[in-house]
Write an enzyme that holds these catalytic residues in place. Structure first.
Site, PDB file in Angstrom:
ATOM      1  N   ASP A  14      -2.194 -26.315 137.892  1.00 56.81           N
ATOM      2  CA  ASP A  14      -2.343 -25.060 137.150  1.00 56.81           C
ATOM      3  C   ASP A  14      -1.004 -24.760 136.478  1.00 56.81           C
ATOM      4  OD1 ASP A  14      -2.932 -22.532 136.180  1.00 56.81           O
ATOM      5  OD2 ASP A  14      -2.946 -21.575 138.157  1.00 56.81           O
ATOM      6  N   GLU A  60       2.664 -17.647 131.517  1.00 55.62           N
ATOM      7  CA  GLU A  60       1.299 -17.172 131.718  1.00 55.62           C
ATOM      8  C   GLU A  60       1.104 -16.621 133.113  1.00 55.62           C
ATOM      9  OE1 GLU A  60      -3.048 -17.620 132.810  1.00 55.62           O
ATOM     10  OE2 GLU A  60      -1.235 -18.401 133.751  1.00 55.62           O
ATOM     11  N   GLU A  61       1.749 -17.241 134.096  1.00 63.67           N
ATOM     12  CA  GLU A  61       1.540 -16.853 135.493  1.00 63.67           C
ATOM     13  C   GLU A  61       2.064 -15.456 135.811  1.00 63.67           C
ATOM     14  OE1 GLU A  61      -0.378 -18.251 137.347  1.00 63.67           O
ATOM     15  OE2 GLU A  61      -0.442 -20.400 136.999  1.00 63.67           O
ATOM     16  N   HIS A  90      -0.717 -23.650 129.610  1.00 71.05           N
ATOM     17  CA  HIS A  90       0.594 -23.040 129.857  1.00 71.05           C
ATOM     18  C   HIS A  90       1.494 -23.978 130.650  1.00 71.05           C
ATOM     19  CE1 HIS A  90      -0.267 -21.755 134.090  1.00 71.05           C
ATOM     20  NE2 HIS A  90      -1.491 -21.532 133.646  1.00 71.05           N
ATOM     21  N   ASP A 148       4.298 -23.048 132.517  1.00 73.34           N
ATOM     22  CA  ASP A 148       4.869 -22.544 133.769  1.00 73.34           C
ATOM     23  C   ASP A 148       3.884 -22.721 134.915  1.00 73.34           C
ATOM     24  OD1 ASP A 148       3.239 -20.536 132.472  1.00 73.34           O
ATOM     25  OD2 ASP A 148       3.923 -19.105 133.985  1.00 73.34           O
ATOM     26  N   ASP A 201      -7.551 -24.263 131.493  1.00 74.93           N
ATOM     27  CA  ASP A 201      -6.758 -23.619 132.549  1.00 74.93           C
ATOM     28  C   ASP A 201      -7.634 -23.175 133.713  1.00 74.93           C
ATOM     29  OD1 ASP A 201      -4.576 -22.433 133.839  1.00 74.93           O
ATOM     30  OD2 ASP A 201      -4.695 -20.583 132.685  1.00 74.93           O
ATOM     31  N   HIS A 253      -1.953 -22.178 143.060  1.00 76.97           N
ATOM     32  CA  HIS A 253      -0.899 -21.279 143.542  1.00 76.97           C
ATOM     33  C   HIS A 253      -0.534 -21.522 145.005  1.00 76.97           C
ATOM     34  CE1 HIS A 253      -1.659 -17.980 140.245  1.00 76.97           C
ATOM     35  NE2 HIS A 253      -1.762 -19.222 139.775  1.00 76.97           N
TER      36      HIS A 253
END
Length: 434
Positions: A162, A196-197, A100, A102, A219, A401
């Site tokens: 990520d 995705e997040e 992903h 984002d 991922d 994150h």
């Protein structure tokens, strides 16, 4: 890139480019990609949810075309697709790799200052000016990377590994396959998704255009990690309605919606919050809250690997609301619960060879595979239930994150070798009848 002879031999094979052009390394790609601020936005109504994701997609589209990938398509919803044609006559299953574009909106992602450090062990000083340190006492696994190169930030932003590490690894694999016809493989398809997040990564995913029989998301975390279990997930939005009167005449009349929310929160088990759980233990997360005397709200994330236990958590939310209403009057607490995603193990366990192939590929790259349940979700969870079995692979990164996120440059290259080995293995797998 390390002292293990087998690993050095793998690099000698896969860095060779018979067409004479140097192949960029995965970590070099990551260092380029993280310059683009591409956080998704839960409040964004479109697809993608934020303009920075378009910036990332257009950069990747250009790179993929220049690399020579076929069927490159960036659609109106910011899903990016491409393919590597088969280089063998026998028909094989179409294999997919997905990542992903984002990054998480949980930490700042503007002006990311990423750098490569030679790690000799001990704490890592990220910012001398701000005295930001990544400490081994907080992250004991750091010591496992002594003698390797790590990509870190200055501690004021996330890194974006990520899942930009996954993108970098997939495209590096693609470039190596295109450059070396001796590596036999069937058709391989690639997809990079937005949002995705925030749980919307597969909302407009075109399975027919993608065309894969089997796929892997790239991922995950540490190199060697293979995951085919994830949380079952629900979201709960609870609205609280109070009664506002002048505080001077409030006795036995005023009902403070904020206090109702606090009482509601106290009814949920403190031992089952994320900071107190691990492994396959589920949790309640108070993700957002706000309000005034007259009205308030709380938004919860509910997670559990066991679907029955997730339903029990949903029932606990409803029961807490019932008790608030019983004490303060009907309608004071109103929960709305929605399903987010389900545990992909229900689907992937029907295709055990997918996990066996991934394990052997990790070993061939010089690593030791390990199975780890995902304490979250991936695009692969929803795709599995849409008809495409899709376990997840590690990207050689950690602390996602957050401002202490990092990736191991050397292990990223081992992930690339793993993907190449998976591609080779699927050359002997037949197409799947849907």
């Amino acid at each position: 890139l390390g002292a293990v002879p087998a690993v050095k031999a793998a690099f000698a094979v896969y860095y060779g480019n018979k067409k004479g052009k140097r192949i960029m390394k995965a970590y070099e790609r990551l260092l380029q990609y993280v310059r683009i601020a591409s956080a998704s936005d839960e409040k964004g109504a479109g697809s993608p949810s934020a303009p920075g994701i378009w910036d990332m997609a257009r950069l990747l589209e250009r790179e993929m075309r220049e690399m020579g990938l076929s069927e490159v398509c960036l659609d109106e919803h910011c899903y990016l697709y491409a393919a590597i044609p088969a280089n063998m006559e026998a028909e094989a299953a179409v294999l997919g790799f997905i990542a992903h574009m984002d990054v998480s909106p949980a930490s700042p992602c503007e002006d990311i200052r990423a750098r490569l450090v030679d790690y000799d062990g001990g704490d890592i000083l990220l910012s001398e000016d701000k005295n930001i340190v990544m400490r081994v006492s907080d992250f004991p696994f750091l010591e496992d990377y002594a003698g390797k190169r790590l990509i870190v930030t200055d501690g004021t932003t996330l890194l974006g590994a990520d899942d930009k590490a996954g993108i970098a690894e997939i495209l590096t694999m693609a470039e190596r396959l295109l450059a070396d016809d001796s590596i036999k493989h069937g058709k391989i398809v690639i997809a990079f998704t937005p949002d995705e997040e925030i749980g919307r990564g597969t909302e407009h995913f075109d399975l027919k255009r993608f065309g894969a029989d089997f796929a892997y998301t790239v991922d995950g975390g540490r190199f060697g990690e293979i995951s085919y279990e994830n949380f079952n997930a629900s979201a709960a939005h609870v609205s609280f309605t109070g009664r506002s009167v002048h505080p001077g005449t409030a006795k036995n009349v005023l009902i403070n919606a904020q206090l109702l929310a606090m009482k509601f929160f106290s009814m949920l088990p403190a031992a089952e919050r994320p900071e107190n759980t691990e492994g396959r233990e589920g949790f309640f997360l108070l993700d957002e809250s706000g309000g005034s005397v007259e009205s308030a709200f709380q938004r919860y994330i509910l997670r559990d690997h066991d679907a029955r236990r997730l339903r029990a958590r949903e029932d606990m939310i409803r029961e807490a609301a019932r008790r608030i209403n019983e004490r303060y009057g009907e309608g004071r607490a109103e929960p709305v619960i929605t399903q987010t995603y389900r545990n992909m193990a229900e689907v992937v366990e029907k295709y055990p060879f997918m996990i066996d192939i991934a394990k052997e590929a990790v070993r061939a790259a010089g690593g030791e595979p390990f199975i780890a349940p995902i304490r979250g979700g991936t695009d692969g969870a929803n795709l599995s239930f849409m008809g495409l079995p899709c376990p997840n692979l590690g990207t050689a990164s950690h602390n996602h994150h957050g401002r202490l996120e990092f990736a191991c440059a050397d292990d990223m290259e081992l992930v690339v070798v793993t993907l190449v080995k998976i591609a080779e293995a699927y050359a002997s797998i037949g197409k799947r009848q849907r």
